[in-house]
Each structure stands twice: as structure tokens, then as C-alpha cells.
Design an enzyme around this catalytic site. Sequence first.
Site, PDB file in Angstrom:
ATOM      1  N   LYS A   1     -10.158  -2.733  10.770  1.00 21.27           N
ATOM      2  CA  LYS A   1      -9.315  -3.833  10.259  1.00 21.27           C
ATOM      3  C   LYS A   1      -7.898  -3.397  10.863  1.00 21.27           C
ATOM      4  CE  LYS A   1      -6.959  -5.965   6.708  1.00 21.27           C
ATOM      5  NZ  LYS A   1      -6.539  -5.768   5.100  1.00 21.27           N
TER       6      LYS A   1
ATOM      7  N   ALA B   1      -5.341 -11.045   1.593  1.00 22.18           N
ATOM      8  CA  ALA B   1      -4.250 -10.893   0.920  1.00 22.18           C
ATOM      9  C   ALA B   1      -3.681 -12.070  -0.017  1.00 22.18           C
ATOM     10  CB  ALA B   1      -3.007 -10.852   1.560  1.00 22.18           C
ATOM     11  N   GLY B   2      -3.614 -11.853  -1.103  1.00 17.78           N
ATOM     12  CA  GLY B   2      -2.613 -12.820  -2.220  1.00 17.78           C
ATOM     13  C   GLY B   2      -3.669 -13.664  -3.225  1.00 17.78           C
TER      14      GLY B   2
ATOM     15  N   THR C   1      -6.703  -5.855  -4.463  1.00 15.95           N
ATOM     16  CA  THR C   1      -6.107  -5.887  -5.779  1.00 15.95           C
ATOM     17  C   THR C   1      -6.403  -6.747  -6.977  1.00 15.95           C
ATOM     18  OG1 THR C   1      -3.969  -5.396  -4.591  1.00 15.95           O
ATOM     19  CG2 THR C   1      -3.677  -5.953  -6.743  1.00 15.95           C
TER      20      THR C   1
END
Length: 273
Positions: free
Chosen positions: A100, A187-188, A210
Site C-alpha cells: 500500500k 481513511a476517515g 483508527t
Amino acid sequence: MDNLTIAGKAYTSRLLVGTGKYKDFNETRAAVEASGAEIITVAIRRTNIGQNANEPNLLEVLPPSQYTLLPNTAGCYTVEDAVRTLRLARELLDGHSLVKLEVLGDPKTLYPNMVETLKAAEILIKENFQVMVYTSDDPIIAKQLEDMGCVAVMPLASLIGSGMGILNPWNLQIIIDNAKIPVLVDAGVGTASDATIAMELGCDGVLMNTAIAAAKQPVLMASAMRKAVEAGREAYLAGRMAKKLYNASPSSPTEGIIARSDSTTHQAARKST
């Protein structure tokens, strides 16, 4: 079987998870197991997979025999750093080529630097890496990365670690509609509904770290994300009903019901007898 295929290999799970930010390797392993993920990302600059002989090794709790490792370039801000990091990963993982790529623009937003990303992708593809690439949600850039030979494009939903969810579904939809390679939101994502929305749009998968690691109960959140991705995929395949602002069309059949006029006539007939 509705598998996710990346670089010629099929996976039953469409959820990819990271391995950072957990309190220890035991929690990492428990969360990964609960997620059902088969592809796990590893930040080579931050996680030991053998480069530091005297430190705990992630591969001891998440062995390559059970998972597809996805080395990433988290923390890299230049072409040189990104390429060097993935060359090291290939050495440590005995020629492993699926990676990645992310080249960040600044440490505050962690927004991708697409000029540097394009340069790094070109170098890595020439060196026979199979590149999954973190990108902005720019449809033109995403198509350029595909045309260069990347095996998957991974547009952000919102900034890394923000938990803001999908802020621009329209750009994501354009990317999905034009792509001939897998599109994975990266992401996000903040909670399960974000993952479901991404899959309902038609994304081939979702990558997150996360959202799970920073939850109050990471293992439970990992389980929730697994179900969310599965539900979103099924809803996408089922095809949702059309949205209507207003339509006096009842959800139950109307045939055979007693109309008000019929009821009134019946009551009048009873009174006359």
C-alpha cells in the site's frame, strides 16, 4: 461466492484493517480476529516485522501463513522515503510484492501529496510491486493511477484519523463508476454506518485502523465493522428502492380492503332491517 479479488487473489472479507494504535499486540490480534479481515496493513516505519531483532515481532501474533500482509508507507512524505520503505518490506517478507503506497503532504492533515504519489507509483510498478494506492477523491487522478498499473485505488472518505465519515460521496461514485480495478475507501471512517454507506455506494472494500483501535472497546467495534461491511455489500447487490420525496403508494396491497363508502352502506342497511 462474492469475493474481493485484488492482484489475482480472492478474499472472502471486504474489510481490511490496520495494526497500529492498539495498546499491545494481544489487543491487535483480538481485534483483527473479530474483524474477520484477511488483509492487514503494517506500517513498516512504525511496526517491527523483523527489522528490530530485540523487539516484539508483529508476525508472531499475526503470521503471514494466516493473513495477507499489506506493508504501507505511513509516515512517508517523499518519493524516496516511500520507495525505500517498500523495498525494505519486500526484503523482510521474502519478496512480497503487494503493498500500500501513501505519500503524505503534511503532518497536520495527512492529506496525500498526489504529485509525489504518482512518481512513487511509477517507480514501484516498474520494479514489479503490486501497488494499492491511497489517493485523494479526485476522479481524474484515480483514473491515472489505474492506467499506470496500480492494482487498487483507495480514495479517502475524509482525513486520516478524523472519523468524519464520507464527506464527498459524489466524487467517490464517479471513481467507482469509471474504475476497472477495485476501489476501497481508505481513511476517515468513524463508525459502522460509515462503512455501510461506503459499501452501499459500490465500493469493493473498506480499509480502516483508527475507527477500530481508538474505539472504547476495539474488539467489539471490529466485530461491528465486519457486520457493517457485509450488510452494505448485500444492500448494494440487492439494489435499494428509488428515493421519493412523496408518493401516496402504500407498502401493503390495497386489493380486497373494505372501502369507507362500502362500510357506510353496510351500516345503513343494518339500520333499515
